[in-house]
Design a protein around this motif. Structure first.
Motif, PDB file in Angstrom:
ATOM      1  N   ALA A  41      -3.812  -2.110  -1.330  1.00 17.63           N
ATOM      2  CA  ALA A  41      -4.915  -1.189  -1.066  1.00 17.63           C
ATOM      3  C   ALA A  41      -4.456   0.141  -0.478  1.00 17.63           C
ATOM      4  CB  ALA A  41      -5.903  -1.840  -0.111  1.00 17.63           C
ATOM      5  N   GLY A  42      -3.163   0.269  -0.217  1.00 18.60           N
ATOM      6  CA  GLY A  42      -2.658   1.504   0.351  1.00 18.60           C
ATOM      7  C   GLY A  42      -2.812   1.612   1.838  1.00 18.60           C
ATOM      8  N   GLU A  43      -3.170   0.508   2.508  1.00 17.68           N
ATOM      9  CA  GLU A  43      -3.334   0.540   3.957  1.00 17.68           C
ATOM     10  C   GLU A  43      -1.995   0.560   4.671  1.00 17.68           C
ATOM     11  OE1 GLU A  43      -5.759  -2.747   4.999  1.00 17.68           O
ATOM     12  OE2 GLU A  43      -7.524  -2.027   3.921  1.00 17.68           O
ATOM     13  N   ILE A  44      -0.979  -0.045   4.065  1.00 15.49           N
ATOM     14  CA  ILE A  44       0.386   0.005   4.578  1.00 15.49           C
ATOM     15  C   ILE A  44       1.307   0.270   3.396  1.00 15.49           C
ATOM     16  CG2 ILE A  44      -0.051  -1.551   6.517  1.00 15.49           C
ATOM     17  CD1 ILE A  44       1.180  -3.814   4.914  1.00 15.49           C
ATOM     18  N   THR A  45       2.528   0.652   3.667  1.00 14.77           N
ATOM     19  CA  THR A  45       3.469   0.934   2.591  1.00 14.77           C
ATOM     20  C   THR A  45       4.068  -0.364   2.051  1.00 14.77           C
ATOM     21  OG1 THR A  45       5.395   1.105   4.046  1.00 14.77           O
ATOM     22  CG2 THR A  45       4.065   3.107   3.707  1.00 14.77           C
ATOM     23  N   GLU A  46       4.678  -0.272   0.896  1.00 13.36           N
ATOM     24  CA  GLU A  46       5.343  -1.432   0.329  1.00 13.36           C
ATOM     25  C   GLU A  46       6.454  -1.914   1.259  1.00 13.36           C
ATOM     26  OE1 GLU A  46       8.022  -2.690  -3.561  1.00 13.36           O
ATOM     27  OE2 GLU A  46       6.698  -0.950  -3.669  1.00 13.36           O
ATOM     28  N   ALA A  47       7.168  -0.967   1.853  1.00 12.00           N
ATOM     29  CA  ALA A  47       8.239  -1.345   2.771  1.00 12.00           C
ATOM     30  C   ALA A  47       7.684  -2.087   3.975  1.00 12.00           C
ATOM     31  CB  ALA A  47       9.008  -0.106   3.228  1.00 12.00           C
TER      32      ALA A  47
END
Length: 396
Positions: A260-266
């Motif tokens: 959802a874009g709330e946190i980064t993939e990293a």
């Protein structure tokens, strides 16, 4: 780890008036998803955590164990209860009781149990074959629930020649349920082989007014994301994949938040839990502590935790003698002494600790009442036999 897909939707899930931050549901499992285990899973992640399955008859009769199972901890802000029933009148009475006494915020209905002693009497995954009876039970629950959302969990059908899920889902949608979950296996499949995710896709194409949730073979966060991508389902239902792995909900939460874009993939990958042996031991100990509170005593809690030992230590180098001793503990102090002998620094063993837990069984011819498949409606003698199917069994 696979890369996360491009954001195409929000991560949440709306089931009637219930709004979840992430589209994750803990499936009821007999003897597992009691208040203690739900609390433990919620300490790691978020989602909708459903109670163990309770039969409508036992609830109406107010058996001591059914009353224990519908009791939620104050920290459970969404009180979710799963019911199983074979009679519309009894189901309606059970739901009426829950509503009148303000005991639930969500009611789920199980039509997925493949256990032979249930299906041979026409219950569980065999029941949707009797389409009028299925519709009557669902309608009774929805009517009695009022503003409380009612959801349905089912299997594909009895076997590949007697599929019921699309017709049953349309009936449930028409009756006013808030969502439908599909375990993409038949009763004949039991838990063997691989779940047929294409059936979840077909259900999603058929049911368009309410959320469709997928269940079957979610052993990791990547599996959950892949199910959503491949089937288009609105959320996932996790069952055996979390046995002995309450931290799976941390992984799932991080994966859907990244989607959802709330946190980064990293940040998501960094949040994935790969516990060393010491952390696994602490999770087991915490589970036993919560069970002690749930049962109001160590003796029954220690009996209950025994079956979890093998699930927690799957893949870890814990010797047979210690596993056996842990599976026979009679007190928390004894458990503490045994866990203290472990080398807590031993790292996560990777794939050896992942994958299926619990017995998968083998495909088998479902046990059914005599002449059950000859008609889609239920006669009077069949109704009398069906009453015996309302046993304390869960699964789906």
């Amino acid at each position: 780890m696979s890369s996360l897909p491009t954001v195409t939707r929000t991560p949440g899930l709306t089931i009637g008036p219930i709004e979840l931050d992430v589209p994750i549901v803990l499936a009821p499992m007999a003897g597992v998803t009691n208040t203690a285990y739900r609390r433990l899973c919620r300490e790691y992640g978020t989602g909708l955590f459903v109670s163990e399955m309770i039969t409508s008859r036992a609830l109406v009769e107010r058996t001591p164990e059914s009353m224990r199972l519908i009791t939620h901890h104050p920290s459970e802000t969404i009180r979710s209860i799963q019911l199983y029933g074979v009679d519309p009148k009894t189901m309606g009475e059970a739901v009426t009781m829950l509503v009148a006494e303000n005991r639930a915020d969500h009611i789920d209905m199980n039509f997925g149990c493949p256990v032979p002693k249930v299906t041979r009497r026409g219950g569980g995954a065999a029941l949707p074959w009797k389409s009028d009876l299925f519709r009557g039970i669902v309608e009774a629950a929805v009517t009695a629930a009022g503003d409380i959302p009612v959801t349905v969990k089912m299997r594909k059908g009895i076997d590949d020649d007697h599929l019921t899920y699309l017709e049953a889902a349309r009936a449930a949608e028409g009756a006013g349920v808030a969502s439908i979950a599909l375990h993409a296996r038949t009763a004949a499949d039991f838990y063997s082989g691989h779940a047929d995710w294409s059936a979840i896709s077909a259900l999603k194409e058929t049911i368009t007014s309410i959320p469709v949730l997928g269940n079957g073979d979610i052993w990791s966060a990547d599996d959950a994301l892949r199910m959503v991508d491949e089937t288009g389902c609105d959320g996932v239902v996790v069952g055996r994949g979390c046995l002995g792995r309450p931290w799976l909900f941390a992984d799932l939460t991080a994966a859907f938040r990244a989607r959802a874009g709330e946190i980064t993939e990293a940040e998501s990958l960094a949040s994935r839990v790969q516990p060393p042996l010491g952390d696994v031991a602490r999770a087991l100990r915490r589970h036993a502590e919560l069970l002690t509170e749930f049962y109001d005593g160590e003796e029954r809690a220690c009996r209950d935790i025994r079956k979890h030992v093998a699930w927690y230590f799957k893949g870890y180098p814990v010797g047979h003698e210690l596993r056996t001793a842990l599976a026979m503990v009679t007190s928390l102090a004894e458990m503490d002494d045994l866990l203290a002998t472990l080398d807590g620094s031993l790292p996560y063993p990777g794939v050896d600790a992942e994958g299926p837990r619990g017995r998968a069984g083998r495909p088998k011819r479902p046990a059914l009442p005599n002449k059950w498949l000859e008609s889609r409606s239920l006669d009077t003698p069949g109704l009398a036999e069906l009453a015996g199917a309302e046993l304390e069994h869960s699964g789906g």
